[in-house]
Design a protein around this motif. Structure first.
Motif, PDB file in Angstrom:
ATOM      1  N   LEU A  14     125.605  94.768  47.393  1.00  0.00           N
ATOM      2  CA  LEU A  14     126.570  93.811  47.946  1.00  0.00           C
ATOM      3  C   LEU A  14     126.121  93.240  49.288  1.00  0.00           C
ATOM      4  CD1 LEU A  14     129.936  95.702  47.307  1.00  0.00           C
ATOM      5  CD2 LEU A  14     129.040  93.761  45.997  1.00  0.00           C
ATOM      6  N   VAL A  15     125.378  94.030  50.054  1.00  0.00           N
ATOM      7  CA  VAL A  15     125.055  93.666  51.440  1.00  0.00           C
ATOM      8  C   VAL A  15     123.552  93.732  51.673  1.00  0.00           C
ATOM      9  CG1 VAL A  15     125.321  94.311  53.869  1.00  0.00           C
ATOM     10  CG2 VAL A  15     127.289  94.451  52.313  1.00  0.00           C
ATOM     11  N   GLU A  16     123.020  92.672  52.267  1.00  0.00           N
ATOM     12  CA  GLU A  16     121.640  92.640  52.746  1.00  0.00           C
ATOM     13  C   GLU A  16     121.675  92.905  54.246  1.00  0.00           C
ATOM     14  OE1 GLU A  16     118.350  92.752  53.774  1.00  0.00           O
ATOM     15  OE2 GLU A  16     118.031  91.771  51.849  1.00  0.00           O
ATOM     16  N   LYS A  17     120.914  93.895  54.706  1.00  0.00           N
ATOM     17  CA  LYS A  17     120.980  94.288  56.110  1.00  0.00           C
ATOM     18  C   LYS A  17     119.784  93.824  56.931  1.00  0.00           C
ATOM     19  CE  LYS A  17     122.947  98.068  58.779  1.00  0.00           C
ATOM     20  NZ  LYS A  17     123.518  99.416  58.718  1.00  0.00           N
ATOM     21  N   GLY A  18     118.846  93.129  56.312  1.00  0.00           N
ATOM     22  CA  GLY A  18     117.790  92.507  57.099  1.00  0.00           C
ATOM     23  C   GLY A  18     116.447  93.194  57.111  1.00  0.00           C
ATOM     24  N   PHE A  92     126.210 104.707  71.796  1.00  0.00           N
ATOM     25  CA  PHE A  92     124.830 104.621  71.319  1.00  0.00           C
ATOM     26  C   PHE A  92     124.790 103.938  69.948  1.00  0.00           C
ATOM     27  CE2 PHE A  92     120.744 105.891  69.840  1.00  0.00           C
ATOM     28  CZ  PHE A  92     120.002 106.371  70.910  1.00  0.00           C
ATOM     29  N   ASN A  93     125.667 104.378  69.064  1.00  0.00           N
ATOM     30  CA  ASN A  93     125.708 103.797  67.716  1.00  0.00           C
ATOM     31  C   ASN A  93     126.128 102.335  67.742  1.00  0.00           C
ATOM     32  OD1 ASN A  93     125.631 104.271  64.696  1.00  0.00           O
ATOM     33  ND2 ASN A  93     127.739 103.553  64.937  1.00  0.00           N
ATOM     34  N   ASN A  94     127.010 101.969  68.666  1.00  0.00           N
ATOM     35  CA  ASN A  94     127.404 100.566  68.790  1.00  0.00           C
ATOM     36  C   ASN A  94     126.190  99.686  69.101  1.00  0.00           C
ATOM     37  OD1 ASN A  94     130.070 101.230  68.328  1.00  0.00           O
ATOM     38  ND2 ASN A  94     130.669 101.171  70.482  1.00  0.00           N
ATOM     39  N   TYR A  95     125.329 100.162  69.996  1.00  0.00           N
ATOM     40  CA  TYR A  95     124.122  99.399  70.324  1.00  0.00           C
ATOM     41  C   TYR A  95     123.180  99.335  69.122  1.00  0.00           C
ATOM     42  CZ  TYR A  95     125.041  98.658  75.274  1.00  0.00           C
ATOM     43  OH  TYR A  95     125.563  98.221  76.469  1.00  0.00           O
ATOM     44  N   TRP A  96     123.072 100.451  68.415  1.00  0.00           N
ATOM     45  CA  TRP A  96     122.237 100.477  67.215  1.00  0.00           C
ATOM     46  C   TRP A  96     122.707  99.439  66.198  1.00  0.00           C
ATOM     47  CZ3 TRP A  96     117.775 102.032  65.345  1.00  0.00           C
ATOM     48  CH2 TRP A  96     117.608 102.210  63.963  1.00  0.00           C
ATOM     49  N   MET A  97     123.984  99.424  65.920  1.00  0.00           N
ATOM     50  CA  MET A  97     124.521  98.495  64.924  1.00  0.00           C
ATOM     51  C   MET A  97     124.511  97.050  65.408  1.00  0.00           C
ATOM     52  SD  MET A  97     125.055 100.107  62.170  1.00  0.00           S
ATOM     53  CE  MET A  97     126.085  98.975  61.241  1.00  0.00           C
ATOM     54  N   GLU A  98     124.549  96.851  66.718  1.00  0.00           N
ATOM     55  CA  GLU A  98     124.491  95.493  67.256  1.00  0.00           C
ATOM     56  C   GLU A  98     123.174  94.817  66.872  1.00  0.00           C
ATOM     57  OE1 GLU A  98     126.000  92.155  69.124  1.00  0.00           O
ATOM     58  OE2 GLU A  98     127.002  94.033  68.601  1.00  0.00           O
ATOM     59  N   GLY A  99     122.116  95.623  66.774  1.00  0.00           N
ATOM     60  CA  GLY A  99     120.824  95.066  66.390  1.00  0.00           C
ATOM     61  C   GLY A  99     120.802  94.498  64.982  1.00  0.00           C
ATOM     62  N   PHE A 100     121.666  95.015  64.108  1.00  0.00           N
ATOM     63  CA  PHE A 100     121.721  94.553  62.723  1.00  0.00           C
ATOM     64  C   PHE A 100     122.673  93.370  62.530  1.00  0.00           C
ATOM     65  CE2 PHE A 100     120.357  98.974  62.243  1.00  0.00           C
ATOM     66  CZ  PHE A 100     119.317  98.851  61.337  1.00  0.00           C
ATOM     67  N   LYS A 101     123.483  93.089  63.534  1.00  0.00           N
ATOM     68  CA  LYS A 101     124.609  92.164  63.362  1.00  0.00           C
ATOM     69  C   LYS A 101     124.188  90.802  62.812  1.00  0.00           C
ATOM     70  CE  LYS A 101     128.610  90.303  65.804  1.00  0.00           C
ATOM     71  NZ  LYS A 101     129.364  90.289  67.097  1.00  0.00           N
ATOM     72  N   ASN A 102     123.172  90.207  63.399  1.00  0.00           N
ATOM     73  CA  ASN A 102     122.778  88.853  62.994  1.00  0.00           C
ATOM     74  C   ASN A 102     122.017  88.818  61.676  1.00  0.00           C
ATOM     75  OD1 ASN A 102     123.952  87.703  65.287  1.00  0.00           O
ATOM     76  ND2 ASN A 102     122.086  87.956  66.501  1.00  0.00           N
ATOM     77  N   PHE A 103     121.675  89.983  61.150  1.00  0.00           N
ATOM     78  CA  PHE A 103     120.916  90.052  59.902  1.00  0.00           C
ATOM     79  C   PHE A 103     121.778  90.466  58.708  1.00  0.00           C
ATOM     80  CE2 PHE A 103     117.930  90.727  63.347  1.00  0.00           C
ATOM     81  CZ  PHE A 103     116.837  89.956  62.995  1.00  0.00           C
ATOM     82  N   THR A 104     122.944  91.011  58.995  1.00  0.00           N
ATOM     83  CA  THR A 104     123.794  91.558  57.933  1.00  0.00           C
ATOM     84  C   THR A 104     124.570  90.440  57.241  1.00  0.00           C
ATOM     85  OG1 THR A 104     124.009  93.624  59.167  1.00  0.00           O
ATOM     86  CG2 THR A 104     125.621  93.225  57.430  1.00  0.00           C
ATOM     87  N   LYS A 105     124.385  90.313  55.953  1.00  0.00           N
ATOM     88  CA  LYS A 105     125.042  89.239  55.211  1.00  0.00           C
ATOM     89  C   LYS A 105     125.313  89.696  53.782  1.00  0.00           C
ATOM     90  CE  LYS A 105     120.549  87.180  54.097  1.00  0.00           C
ATOM     91  NZ  LYS A 105     119.685  85.987  54.235  1.00  0.00           N
ATOM     92  N   PRO A 106     126.277  89.067  53.120  1.00  0.00           N
ATOM     93  CA  PRO A 106     126.543  89.435  51.726  1.00  0.00           C
ATOM     94  C   PRO A 106     125.421  88.964  50.811  1.00  0.00           C
ATOM     95  CG  PRO A 106     127.910  87.577  52.360  1.00  0.00           C
ATOM     96  CD  PRO A 106     127.211  88.031  53.605  1.00  0.00           C
ATOM     97  N   ILE A 107     125.116  89.765  49.808  1.00  0.00           N
ATOM     98  CA  ILE A 107     124.191  89.327  48.760  1.00  0.00           C
ATOM     99  C   ILE A 107     124.785  88.094  48.074  1.00  0.00           C
ATOM    100  CG2 ILE A 107     123.181  89.962  46.529  1.00  0.00           C
ATOM    101  CD1 ILE A 107     121.890  91.529  48.735  1.00  0.00           C
ATOM    102  N   GLN A 108     123.937  87.158  47.730  1.00  0.00           N
ATOM    103  CA  GLN A 108     124.412  85.930  47.088  1.00  0.00           C
ATOM    104  C   GLN A 108     125.241  86.258  45.845  1.00  0.00           C
ATOM    105  OE1 GLN A 108     121.317  83.064  46.423  1.00  0.00           O
ATOM    106  NE2 GLN A 108     122.652  81.618  45.376  1.00  0.00           N
ATOM    107  N   GLY A 109     126.433  85.696  45.810  1.00  0.00           N
ATOM    108  CA  GLY A 109     127.327  85.878  44.674  1.00  0.00           C
ATOM    109  C   GLY A 109     128.288  87.041  44.796  1.00  0.00           C
ATOM    110  N   ALA A 110     128.148  87.858  45.867  1.00  0.00           N
ATOM    111  CA  ALA A 110     128.992  89.054  45.996  1.00  0.00           C
ATOM    112  C   ALA A 110     130.470  88.699  46.134  1.00  0.00           C
ATOM    113  CB  ALA A 110     128.533  89.899  47.183  1.00  0.00           C
TER     114      ALA A 110
END
Length: 257
Positions: A14-18, A92-110
């Motif tokens: 469902l999700v592409e994380k980059g 710490f985890n908030n900063y970790w997940m912030e790095g993925f924010k701009n790359f995280t998107k739904p798989i096409q058609g989800a």
């Protein structure tokens, strides 16, 4: 009674994380955070720490057990040289997940598929491996969380797919039997074989290597024996190359039954 519940994997389904680019951005975000606290590491230093922490847990993960959120980060902080502190781990985890924010998107058609399934009256759930709060955040960021009546993540159960526990927990929460449920996922071993073991029907979404996580690649590189997954196409009830194909099958009335 036919199919009444559809359960999905998250990442790669469902999700592409980059992939690697997003992982590097997450490492960069964490290193910036650490430097601001006078812990001076390079990005290469932190990747080595992360990888060593993962390898420390590898035998545990090979047994399909899951690491608790705070225990995972306890090992990271120890290797960084910072005392254990839950509030610091949350940050710490908030900063970790912030790095993925701009790359995280739904798989096409989800979104289209989930919307149509809900319209037709199916109950929807998630069974995914990983840290619960991060999986849920990825679903929130992609606008998919609201479709699901049950979200079961391995860190909340203590066992990873393909173990039966996550599947059985989701089935119980969705108040259904395995015979009335379908698992949709891109991992042959975790999703297809795991769901089949509890008696569910399955849809295998054949993903590409680019969708596999850095974690999977590190663990696979250390595995003494690689799983034999060559016969999974014969195990899965339905095989598609893209999630959008599943929508077309559904529209044509060719859902597993």
């Amino acid at each position: 009674m036919g199919v009444e519940v559809i359960i999905f994997d998250v990442h790669g389904t469902l999700v592409e994380k980059g992939g690697v680019k997003a992982f590097r951005a997450a490492v960069k975000s964490v290193v910036s955070f650490l430097n601001s606290r006078d812990v001076h590491l390079t990005e290469e230093d932190y990747f080595s720490i992360w990888k060593n922490n993962l390898k420390c847990w590898s035998s545990y993960l090979y047994e399909n057990k899951e690491v608790d959120f705070y225990r995972w980060y306890e090992g990271i902080l120890y290797r960084v040289g910072i005392a254990y502190d839950k509030s610091l781990i949350d940050l710490f985890n908030n900063y970790w997940m912030e790095g993925f924010k701009n790359f995280t998107k739904p798989i096409q058609g989800a979104g289209k598929l989930l919307s149509e399934l809900k319209r037709q009256g199916y109950k929807l759930g998630v069974v995914s491996n990983g840290l619960a709060r991060n999986n849920v955040l990825d679903l929130q960021r992609t606008g998919l969380e609201s479709y699901f009546s049950s979200i079961v993540i391995s860190s909340d159960v203590g066992y990873r797919k393909p173990e039966s526990a996550p599947f059985l927990k989701a089935l119980a929460e969705l108040e259904t039997n395995p015979q009335n449920a379908v698992m949709v996922g891109d991992s042959m071993k975790e999703d297809i074989c795991g769901a089949k073991k509890v008696g569910m029907r399955t849809v295998w979404v054949r993903g590409s290597d680019g969708l596999r996580t850095v974690t999977d690649k590190v663990l696979d590189s250390d595995a003494a024996v690689q799983p034999d997954e060559t016969d999974v196409a014969d195990v899965a009830d339905v095989v598609v190359d893209q999630l959008e194909e599943l929508y077309l099958l559904l529209s044509a009335g060719r859902w597993p039954s």
